[in-house]
Write a protein that holds these residues in place. Structure first.
Motif, mmCIF file in Angstrom:
data_model
loop_
_atom_site.group_PDB
_atom_site.id
_atom_site.type_symbol
_atom_site.label_atom_id
_atom_site.label_comp_id
_atom_site.label_asym_id
_atom_site.label_seq_id
_atom_site.Cartn_x
_atom_site.Cartn_y
_atom_site.Cartn_z
ATOM 1 N N GLU A 161 -60.779 -19.286 -34.672
ATOM 2 C CA GLU A 161 -59.359 -19.519 -34.915
ATOM 3 C C GLU A 161 -58.982 -18.938 -36.271
ATOM 4 N N ILE A 162 -58.084 -17.972 -36.265
ATOM 5 C CA ILE A 162 -57.614 -17.321 -37.490
ATOM 6 C C ILE A 162 -56.112 -17.071 -37.390
ATOM 7 N N ASP A 163 -55.523 -16.702 -38.517
ATOM 8 C CA ASP A 163 -54.098 -16.414 -38.580
ATOM 9 C C ASP A 163 -53.752 -15.237 -37.669
ATOM 10 N N ASP A 164 -52.564 -15.290 -37.063
ATOM 11 C CA ASP A 164 -52.129 -14.250 -36.132
ATOM 12 C C ASP A 164 -51.919 -12.888 -36.784
ATOM 13 N N LYS A 165 -51.898 -12.842 -38.114
ATOM 14 C CA LYS A 165 -51.689 -11.566 -38.805
ATOM 15 C C LYS A 165 -52.995 -10.882 -39.205
ATOM 16 N N GLU A 176 -63.164 -0.266 -33.644
ATOM 17 C CA GLU A 176 -61.802 -0.061 -33.181
ATOM 18 C C GLU A 176 -60.987 -1.328 -33.416
ATOM 19 N N ARG A 177 -59.683 -1.158 -33.582
ATOM 20 C CA ARG A 177 -58.802 -2.311 -33.798
ATOM 21 C C ARG A 177 -58.661 -3.092 -32.490
ATOM 22 N N LEU A 178 -59.104 -4.349 -32.493
ATOM 23 C CA LEU A 178 -59.022 -5.181 -31.298
ATOM 24 C C LEU A 178 -57.646 -5.820 -31.161
ATOM 25 N N GLY A 179 -57.080 -6.232 -32.285
ATOM 26 C CA GLY A 179 -55.814 -6.952 -32.279
ATOM 27 C C GLY A 179 -55.815 -7.961 -33.400
ATOM 28 N N CYS A 180 -55.016 -9.002 -33.283
ATOM 29 C CA CYS A 180 -54.903 -10.004 -34.338
ATOM 30 C C CYS A 180 -55.034 -11.406 -33.753
ATOM 31 N N GLY A 181 -55.436 -12.320 -34.625
ATOM 32 C CA GLY A 181 -55.400 -13.728 -34.279
ATOM 33 C C GLY A 181 -56.631 -14.268 -33.580
#
Length: 308
Positions: free
Chosen positions: A263-267, A275-280
Motif C-alpha cells: 500500500e503506497i500513495d497513488d502518486k 519499465e513504468r508499471l504505474g502508480c499506487g
C-alpha cells in the motif's frame, strides 16, 4: 518440424540485430521452421504474441530487459505457453546475466539451439507479469527517465550519471507491506522485490533461487522525507555487495514471500523490469515455474533445473 517465431525491433540498438537477421534465421532453421516478425511500435510485440503466439513452440526475442518483459507478459497470458529463447542486446541485460545467457550473438544463438529449458518463477503484479525486479524509491526511475541517446552512446554509465544528478533530491516513500504472517510499515529509501542475481547491472542477489516460488524483498528505512547521505550510501552498498551482506543489519528489512500487498500513495511510481508499471497500491503473487527460458546446459543453475 517445430515452429519458431523470431521477433524484434529492427530499429533498436542502432540496427545491430537487423544486420544479423539472416545469420540468426539461418541458424534457427537448423531445428525450426522460422517466421520473422519486426515490431513496429510500443506494444506491438504483445499484440502479435497474443494473436498468434500459441502457434509456435519457441519464441526467440532479441532486445533488452524491457523487450523480454513484454515477451514474458504476453506468454503468461497464453493457455499453451511456448518456450522463450533470448538474444540479449539491450543496455544492461540483467536477466541474461542472471541466467548465464551469453551476450555475444553467436553464442546466444548456440544457446537457443543447444541449451536446456529452465522453469523461471514469474511475478504477477496486479494485472501485469514481470520476471526479475519490481521497485519503488531511490534510482528506480533511471531505466525509463535516462535519455535514450545517452544510453546508446555510453551504455549503463548513463544510468549512473542520472543517479548521480538526482541522488540528493530523493524522497523516501511511505508504504505498508501486508502478508499472511504479519505486516511491516514505515518510510523507506527503497523498496525492492528481487528475483534475479543481477539488478541494475550489479550482482545484488548471488544466491537467489529462481524457481522456489518466493521473491526476496528488501526495505531500507529512512527517518526523513529527503533521504540522507548515510542511507544513500547504505542503499548503494546493497547493490555493490549484495543482499546477503545486509540481511541482519539495523534499519534494513529482508523478507521472502510468495504473495503480499503493498500500500503506497497513488502518486508514487512503480518500476517493473525496468519499465513504468504505474502508480499506487499493488498486489504481488509469485507464479512458480511460470515460463521456460532456454539457458546454457553447463552452469550453476543446473541444481535448480534438476529440482523443477
Amino acid at each position: 518440424m517445430d515452429k519458431c517465431l523470431f521477433i524484434y525491433n529492427p530499429f533498436a540498438g542502432k540496427g545491430k540485430i537487423k544486420s544479423k537477421e539472416k545469420y540468426i534465421v539461418d541458424r534457427l532453421c537448423e531445428k525450426y521452421e522460422v517466421e520473422v516478425y519486426h515490431s513496429k511500435y510500443a506494444g506491438n510485440i504483445k499484440e502479435t504474441l497474443l494473436e498468434k503466439g500459441e502457434n509456435f513452440s519457441l519464441i526467440v526475442a532479441a532486445g533488452g530487459d524491457g523487450t523480454l518483459n513484454e515477451i514474458v507478459d504476453s506468454v503468461m497470458r497464453l493457455p499453451n505457453k511456448p518456450r522463450i529463447g533470448y538474444i540479449p542486446s539491450g543496455t544492461v541485460n540483467d536477466v541474461a546475466h542472471s541466467l548465464y545467457i551469453p551476450r555475444k550473438l553467436k553464442k546466444a544463438v548456440d544457446n537457443i539451439l543447444n541449451g536446456t529449458p529452465f522453469s523461471h518463477d514469474i511475478m504477477k503484479i496486479n494485472d501485469r507479469y514481470g520476471i526479475y525486479v519490481c521497485a519503488v524509491g531511490m534510482f528506480t526511475d533511471a531505466s525509463y527517465v535516462t535519455d535514450q541517446k545517452a544510453k546508446k552512446k555510453i551504455g549503463k554509465m548513463a544510468y549512473m550519471f542520472h543517479g548521480a544528478k538526482s541522488i540528493f533530491k530523493t524522497k523516501s516513500v511511505k508504504l505498508k507491506v501486508s502478508f499472511d504472517s504479519g505486516e511491516i510499515e514505515g518510510r523507506y529509501a527503497i523498496f525492492l522485490i528481487n528475483n534475479s542475481r543481477y539488478t541494475a547491472g550489479m550482482p545484488i542477489n548471488k544466491y537467489v533461487n529462481l524457481n522456489d516460488g518466493l521473491v526476496d524483498i528488501i526495505l531500507v528505512e529512512s527517518k526523513k522525507e529527503i533521504v540522507k547521505f548515510p542511507t544513500i550510501c547504505k542503499t548503494m552498498m546493497i547493490f555493490v555487495r549484495g543482499i546477503g551482506h545486509f540481511i541482519n543489519k539495523k534499519h534494513i528489512h529482508h523478507l521472502q514471500l510468495s504473495s503480499f500487498k503493498v500500500e503506497i500513495d497513488d502518486k508514487v511510481n512503480v518500476n517493473l523490469d525496468g519499465e513504468r508499471l504505474g502508480c499506487g497500491t499493488f498486489e504481488v503473487n509469485v507464479i512458480k515455474s511460470g515460463v521456460e527460458i532456454i539457458v546454457p546446459k553447463i552452469h550453476k543453475l543446473q541444481k535448480q533445473i534438476k529440482n523443477v
